[in-house]
Design a protein around this motif. Structure first.
Motif, short mmCIF file in Angstrom:
data_model
loop_
_atom_site.label_atom_id
_atom_site.label_comp_id
_atom_site.label_asym_id
_atom_site.label_seq_id
_atom_site.Cartn_x
_atom_site.Cartn_y
_atom_site.Cartn_z
N ARG A 1 -11.61 -32.64 -25.82
CA ARG A 1 -12.72 -32.14 -25.03
C ARG A 1 -12.40 -30.71 -24.61
O ARG A 1 -11.23 -30.37 -24.38
CB ARG A 1 -12.96 -33.01 -23.79
CG ARG A 1 -13.36 -34.44 -24.11
CD ARG A 1 -14.72 -34.52 -24.78
NE ARG A 1 -15.12 -35.89 -25.03
CZ ARG A 1 -14.87 -36.56 -26.14
NH1 ARG A 1 -14.19 -35.96 -27.12
NH2 ARG A 1 -15.28 -37.80 -26.30
N TYR A 2 -13.43 -29.88 -24.48
CA TYR A 2 -13.24 -28.46 -24.20
C TYR A 2 -14.05 -28.08 -22.96
O TYR A 2 -15.25 -28.39 -22.87
CB TYR A 2 -13.69 -27.62 -25.39
CG TYR A 2 -12.91 -27.91 -26.65
CD1 TYR A 2 -11.73 -27.23 -26.94
CD2 TYR A 2 -13.34 -28.87 -27.56
CE1 TYR A 2 -11.00 -27.49 -28.09
CE2 TYR A 2 -12.62 -29.14 -28.71
CZ TYR A 2 -11.46 -28.44 -28.97
OH TYR A 2 -10.74 -28.72 -30.11
N VAL A 3 -13.40 -27.39 -22.05
CA VAL A 3 -14.04 -26.95 -20.81
C VAL A 3 -13.81 -25.45 -20.65
O VAL A 3 -12.66 -24.98 -20.75
CB VAL A 3 -13.46 -27.70 -19.58
CG1 VAL A 3 -14.11 -27.17 -18.30
CG2 VAL A 3 -13.67 -29.19 -19.73
N ILE A 4 -14.88 -24.70 -20.44
CA ILE A 4 -14.76 -23.26 -20.17
C ILE A 4 -15.26 -22.98 -18.76
O ILE A 4 -16.05 -23.73 -18.20
CB ILE A 4 -15.55 -22.42 -21.19
CG1 ILE A 4 -17.04 -22.79 -21.17
CG2 ILE A 4 -14.97 -22.58 -22.58
CD1 ILE A 4 -17.90 -21.88 -22.05
N HIS A 5 -14.76 -21.89 -18.20
CA HIS A 5 -15.19 -21.57 -16.84
C HIS A 5 -15.05 -20.07 -16.58
O HIS A 5 -14.24 -19.37 -17.17
CB HIS A 5 -14.34 -22.34 -15.81
CG HIS A 5 -12.95 -21.80 -15.67
ND1 HIS A 5 -12.61 -20.82 -14.76
CD2 HIS A 5 -11.80 -22.09 -16.35
CE1 HIS A 5 -11.31 -20.56 -14.86
NE2 HIS A 5 -10.80 -21.31 -15.82
N ASP A 6 -15.90 -19.59 -15.70
CA ASP A 6 -15.68 -18.34 -14.99
C ASP A 6 -15.78 -18.73 -13.51
O ASP A 6 -14.87 -19.38 -13.01
CB ASP A 6 -16.64 -17.22 -15.42
CG ASP A 6 -18.09 -17.67 -15.46
OD1 ASP A 6 -18.41 -18.75 -14.94
OD2 ASP A 6 -18.91 -16.94 -16.03
N ALA A 7 -16.88 -18.39 -12.84
CA ALA A 7 -17.06 -18.91 -11.49
C ALA A 7 -17.59 -20.33 -11.52
O ALA A 7 -17.45 -21.09 -10.55
CB ALA A 7 -18.00 -18.01 -10.70
N GLY A 8 -18.22 -20.72 -12.63
CA GLY A 8 -18.69 -22.09 -12.85
C GLY A 8 -18.08 -22.63 -14.14
O GLY A 8 -17.53 -21.88 -14.94
N ALA A 9 -18.18 -23.94 -14.35
CA ALA A 9 -17.54 -24.56 -15.52
C ALA A 9 -18.51 -25.50 -16.21
O ALA A 9 -19.45 -26.02 -15.60
CB ALA A 9 -16.28 -25.31 -15.10
N LYS A 10 -18.25 -25.73 -17.51
CA LYS A 10 -19.06 -26.68 -18.27
C LYS A 10 -18.26 -27.15 -19.49
O LYS A 10 -17.35 -26.45 -19.96
CB LYS A 10 -20.37 -26.06 -18.72
CG LYS A 10 -20.22 -24.81 -19.57
CD LYS A 10 -21.57 -24.21 -19.90
CE LYS A 10 -21.41 -22.90 -20.69
NZ LYS A 10 -22.72 -22.29 -21.01
N GLU A 11 -18.61 -28.33 -19.99
CA GLU A 11 -18.00 -28.84 -21.21
C GLU A 11 -18.77 -28.28 -22.41
O GLU A 11 -20.01 -28.25 -22.40
CB GLU A 11 -18.03 -30.37 -21.24
CG GLU A 11 -17.36 -30.94 -22.48
CD GLU A 11 -17.42 -32.46 -22.52
OE1 GLU A 11 -17.00 -33.04 -23.55
OE2 GLU A 11 -17.89 -33.08 -21.54
N VAL A 12 -18.05 -27.85 -23.45
CA VAL A 12 -18.66 -27.24 -24.62
C VAL A 12 -18.01 -27.80 -25.87
O VAL A 12 -17.03 -28.55 -25.81
CB VAL A 12 -18.51 -25.70 -24.60
CG1 VAL A 12 -19.25 -25.09 -23.41
CG2 VAL A 12 -17.03 -25.29 -24.56
N ASP A 13 -18.54 -27.41 -27.05
CA ASP A 13 -17.91 -27.81 -28.30
C ASP A 13 -16.79 -26.82 -28.65
O ASP A 13 -16.59 -25.80 -27.97
CB ASP A 13 -18.93 -27.90 -29.44
CG ASP A 13 -19.68 -26.59 -29.67
OD1 ASP A 13 -19.09 -25.50 -29.46
OD2 ASP A 13 -20.86 -26.64 -30.07
#
Length: 367
Positions: free
Chosen positions: A233-245
């Motif tokens: 599973r992949y999660v990216i963030h700056d000030a907010g975060a989300k799961e991505v492909d």
């Protein structure tokens, strides 16, 4: 002829594997292996390989014979500035060789001296193995047990009085036939879940992301060799975060601020929803340049200490050197957990050449 070809192919493969092992550190640090990969194979560029052999020809003089004095240059060509017409001599060729990922993982483990992983928790039942451990009177002819059938026929003939020791002919009938039978045995296979977390704020450049991509490839390669089922599973963030492909993970760049706790919360939700701790071996790999909103550090430490670290076999934080990042987050982790925590592993990745040592830091405990 076929046997000779098979020997030559085997010899060629051994030469290629030896060349790859000798240069594995170069491949690891510069990402040359992940240019083109399939499900089970990866293409590796290696220089053309020449097998040593004798070259026959006219014997013109011995060693050290000919005109010249001590100190004279050998093989000096005509002076020039390097300009001129295109040459007509062949150059060195690059050969791409397909190597199974399982074999590549074994090379990685040997090179980095990685211990075998001992899975924790309950294992998932994912398949059954058939073991032939009994005999029955019915079954397909392909499973007929000759010895048991013969013994049964012999006993029948002796019991009925028709057996003649002087002419011991044994003729089985249908009732004598015996067949091998099996028992289906469940085979437990420990599964692993990997969560990759990356800061994609403006301070993380494409070069830093390429370092993350290269290191993640080798981490995947090793963990896949240790577990039958690996979910990522992949999660990216700056000030907010989300799961991505996966593709979005490596190619997204934002320009906002940084709140690492937002990524931790998404990771926590993924574990609660998809990967029960008792059934999965969980690994988290976080990559950042060390920037974080100052007030957010306290929230991060709380989530790590109470939720993520207890749930993980390993929680690995890699701080990728960036001309824009402050690097302060690692200092906060050291202050909170110390440098020698059992589950939290910290690694400072200065550049591509540091990938090699970072992988060993992350996976060297065999957890």
């Amino acid at each position: 002829m076929g046997l000779k070809i098979d020997r030559d192919v085997h010899r060629f493969r051994e030469i290629v594997r030896g060349r790859i092992r000798d240069n594995l550190r170069k491949y690891i640090t510069h990402g040359e292996m992940i240019g083109r990969k399939g499900k089970d194979l990866v293409s590796i560029p290696v220089p053309s390989l020449d097998v040593p052999h004798f070259k026959y020809g006219k014997n013109e003089g011995g060693v050290g014979q000919g005109d010249g004095q001590v100190g004279d240059p050998v093989g000096k060509g005509d002076d020039g500035d390097g300009a001129g017409q295109a040459g007509n001599e062949p150059g060195k060729h690059i050969l791409e060789v397909d190597v199974p990922l399982e074999e590549l993982a074994a090379m990685l483990g040997d090179e980095l001296e990685l211990p075998k992983i001992e899975p924790k928790g309950d294992a998932n039942i994912s398949q059954y193995k058939n073991r032939y451990d009994s005999i029955r009177s019915t079954g397909p002819e392909s499973l007929r047990h000759f010895r048991r059938t013969y013994v049964k026929a012999l006993r029948r003939q002796i019991a009925s009085g028709i057996y003649n020791p002087k002419n011991p002919i044994i003729i089985p009938v249908r009732e004598d036939t015996r067949y091998r039978s099996w028992t289906s045995i469940p085979q437990p296979e420990a599964n692993a879940a990997i969560i990759y977390i990356m800061d994609v704020s403006g301070s993380m450049t494409d070069e830093q992301k390429e370092i993350v991509r290269t290191e993640a490839f080798w981490i995947d390669t090793w963990l896949r060799s240790q577990y039958k089922g690996v979910q990522r599973r992949y999660v990216i963030h700056d000030a907010g975060a989300k799961e991505v492909d996966e593709d979005t993970f490596y190619h997204t760049r934002e320009s906002g601020g940084t709140r690492i706790s937002s990524a931790y919360k998404v990771a926590q939700q993924i574990l609660e929803k998809e990967f029960p701790i008792s059934e999965w071996n969980i690994y988290c790999f976080q990559f950042s340049d060390g920037d974080n909103w100052g007030e957010d550090n306290r929230t991060c430490m709380k989530i790590l200490q109470n939720t993520l670290i207890p749930a993980c076999n390993l929680f690995c934080y890699g701080q990728v050197e960036s001309p824009y990042g402050s690097g302060e987050y690692m200092k906060s982790l050291v202050t909170q957990f110390g440098k020698n925590h059992e589950t939290l592993i910290l690694s400072h990745i200065e550049d591509k050449d540091a990938i090699y040592d970072s992988i060993k830091q992350f996976l060297g405990k065999g957890k």
